[in-house]
Design an enzyme around this catalytic site. Structure first.
Site, short mmCIF file in Angstrom:
data_model
loop_
_atom_site.label_atom_id
_atom_site.label_comp_id
_atom_site.label_asym_id
_atom_site.label_seq_id
_atom_site.Cartn_x
_atom_site.Cartn_y
_atom_site.Cartn_z
N SER B 21 -18.14 31.11 -17.71
CA SER B 21 -19.32 30.25 -17.81
C SER B 21 -20.61 31.07 -17.72
O SER B 21 -20.73 31.98 -16.92
CB SER B 21 -19.27 29.25 -16.66
N CYS B 130 -22.69 29.87 -7.34
CA CYS B 130 -23.82 30.46 -8.05
C CYS B 130 -24.81 30.99 -7.01
O CYS B 130 -25.29 30.24 -6.17
CB CYS B 130 -24.52 29.44 -8.94
N LYS B 165 -14.40 27.60 -8.41
CA LYS B 165 -14.89 28.97 -8.61
C LYS B 165 -15.46 29.52 -7.31
O LYS B 165 -16.42 28.97 -6.76
CB LYS B 165 -15.96 29.00 -9.71
N THR B 193 -20.60 36.15 -9.39
CA THR B 193 -21.35 37.40 -9.24
C THR B 193 -21.60 37.75 -7.77
O THR B 193 -21.61 36.87 -6.91
CB THR B 193 -22.71 37.28 -9.94
N THR B 266 -19.51 39.20 -18.79
CA THR B 266 -20.61 40.03 -19.26
C THR B 266 -20.27 40.84 -20.51
O THR B 266 -21.15 41.13 -21.33
CB THR B 266 -21.02 40.97 -18.10
#
Lengths: 254, 304
Positions: B21, B130, B165, B193, B266
């Protein structure tokens, strides 16, 4: 159609101590490229440079299968590209982004600064082909930075400013005397540092002349998926790589 | 012929390769480069109940072997996705997984309920990781009780495959994974991340408008592999592994560490064809190693 394609370096033509034209050749045909389109160039043999570099297309020759880029060596990536030897392989993703709006039988002013002159050979050729009259105005610090005047002089009336007065009118591009007759122009196209483009756009807008500016925001993907390169507009954040890089100045909230 | 099919809690993917995503748009941006039907699945850009403009520019900084981003979930909202985007992309023969986000549990529930009604969407990814916005829910993902609470709530609202996630910005990711497994998650995806930062020494300023952002790319791969391995040893539900996968070999490593499927993130920015190439490279690896079913790779790490 966008494509990922391998090219070989034909030459790197250095124009002064900091800028050069990178000429690439492909074995296969080259996609249609419009003035303002850019490419994402993978820097070869550079493990320390992770992302591609977005670079505006300077010229294209479909017969010779060549594409070239006007590049200013300002960072690691652009310096590395300028050091490539003929025969080196370069992979690019192109053509990306939108393009300048062409106008027929009009008077067009093209204002560039820094690496922002890159799209203006193709734009000048296109406008001339449509019966428009092209006037260039490029700004730089010194005469050494005013390059490719022979190319642009063939396409239109060429003007420049230098901050030290070594060529053209002395001062910033926005103070050039041409703006006294700004109403002569039907459209202004600009590319270069943001402060320059903002000032140019303001002059155009004050005179009710359409102005199109091409932005040079930092990008990762170049195809509108990472949403890193946004700029605020009257319609919210716009993705520069896919909705731009060319915007009508009145849409920008800069 | 190698059997590349994998199974995420009953949901069959034609192969283990999916896209992460926020790195693949809605898939349609890649049609000039690859055949989307070749992918196991596509995790589309993060959705929220209302549209979001995201964070201010600059949102990206290149770093050694990776990049930081601070996009901040720019999206037009879940209704726009369902009404205007999904009809354009649903014809592809691949699983489309919306990634859902919220700042409060009720927002997550609202988004999940809407997606539950969409025919053809067979799974969602619940983003509690996130790092860039409050609405991205990392607040939920870094504590076990809150991760459990949001998973339980969305589980009630969503009948199909629920993938949670996970954030790597935690002390013990296995504990959180066990928590969400107990709360009804069908699968976990990891890692999102890593919270990071970049500074320009010349200007003494941060390179991101938000000062901190999320680090991705090969720089985080060893951490991601370690976390997949830890989670694999802690839960029974399937894992969707990600973190710096650039090629088929990286994908194989994630499967050996315990991933049932993987996400390419990425790497899509550097090579828009990489996801399809990874499918081929996994198949080639299986052929070269006499593996007839790709599922034999899952957790196949030899430790003795």
């Amino acid at each position: 159609m966008k494509r990922i394609q391998d090219f070989s370096v034909i030459d790197t033509l250095w124009l002064n101590s900091s800028s050069y034209i990178l000429i690439l050749k492909s074995e296969t045909s080259i996609e249609k490229i419009d003035p303002g389109n850019f490419a994402e160039i993978k820097i070869p043999d550079a493990a320390d440079i992770f992302l591609r570099r977005p670079i505006s297309v300077y010229d294209v020759d479909h017969e010779k299968k060549e594409i070239s880029f006007y590049i200013k060596a300002i960072g690691k990536g652009t310096s590395k590209l300028g050091s490539l030897l003929p025969g080196s392989k370069v992979n690019i993703v192109y053509p990306l982004g939108n393009s300048y709006t062409p106008v027929k039988n009009k008077n067009a002013l093209i204002v560039g600064g820094g690496s922002g002159i890159a799209p203006f050979k193709l734009l000048g050729e296109q406008l001339r082909g449509l019966g428009s009259k092209v006037t260039y105005l490029f700004g730089a610090r010194t005469s050494e930075e005013i390059v490719l005047t022979d190319v642009f002089s063939k396409l239109g009336k060429f003007n420049c400013t230098t901050e030290d007065g070594s060529l053209g009118e002395k001062g910033l591009v926005t103070s050039h005397s041409i703006f006294k007759n700004i109403k002569y122009f039907d459209i202004v196209y600009t590319c270069g540092p943001d402060p320059m483009m903002k000032a140019i756009a303001k002059i155009a807008e004050n005179n009710n002349i359409r102005c199109e500016a091409s932005l040079e925001n930092m990008m990762a993907c170049g195809i509108g998926v990472c949403l890193c390169c946004v700029t605020p507009t009257i319609r919210g954040n716009a993705v520069v790589c896919s909705e731009g890089p060319v915007f009508q100045s009145t849409d920008l909230k800069w | 012929m190698v059997d590349l099919q994998v199974d995420i809690a009953g949901l069959k993917l034609k192969n283990p390769v999916t896209t992460a995503s926020g790195t693949f748009g809605f898939g349609e941006e890649f049609v000039d480069f690859i055949d989307l039907d070749k992918l196991g699945g596509i995790f589309v850009k993060g959705l929220t109940i209302k549209s979001r403009e995201g964070n201010d520019y600059p949102r990206m900084a290149e770093t050694p072997s990776g990049m930081l981003n601070a996009v901040g979930l720019q999206n037009k909202g879940v209704d726009y996705f369902i009404d205007s985007i999904y009809p354009r992309i649903k014809h592809w023969d691949t699983e489309i997984f919306p990634n859902i986000n919220g700042s409060v549990i009720d927002d997550y529930i609202a988004v999940a309920e809407k997606l539950n009604e969409v025919k053809g969407i067979n799974g969602i990814e619940l983003n509690i990781s996130c790092p860039n916005v409050k609405e991205g829910g990392m607040a939920f993902g870094v504590s076990c009780p809150s991760a459990i609470a949001v998973t339980k709530a969305v589980r009630k609202a969503y009948d199909k495959t629920l993938i949670v996630k996970l954030s790597p910005n935690v002390t013990d990711i296995a504990e959180i994974a066990k928590g969400v497994e107990g709360a009804g998650a069908d699968s976990v995806s990891l890692v999102n991340t890593l919270l990071g930062m970049a500074i320009d020494a010349k200007t003494k300023k941060p390179l991101l408008s938000t000062i901190t952002g999320g680090l991705s790319g090969p720089a985080i791969k060893p951490i991601a592999l370690r976390m997949v391995w830890q989670v694999y040893n802690a839960v029974k539900i399937p894992i969707v592994g990600m973190g710096g996968i650039m090629n088929g070999n990286d994908a194989i490593e994630f499967m050996l560490a315990g991933s049932t499927a993987i996400q390419v993130g990425t790497a899509n920015f550097i090579d828009p064809q990489v996801s399809e190439k990874i499918v081929d490279e996994i198949e080639q690896y299986c052929i070269s190693n006499g593996i007839s079913k790709v599922t034999d790779l899952i957790g196949g790490l030899i430790t003795e």
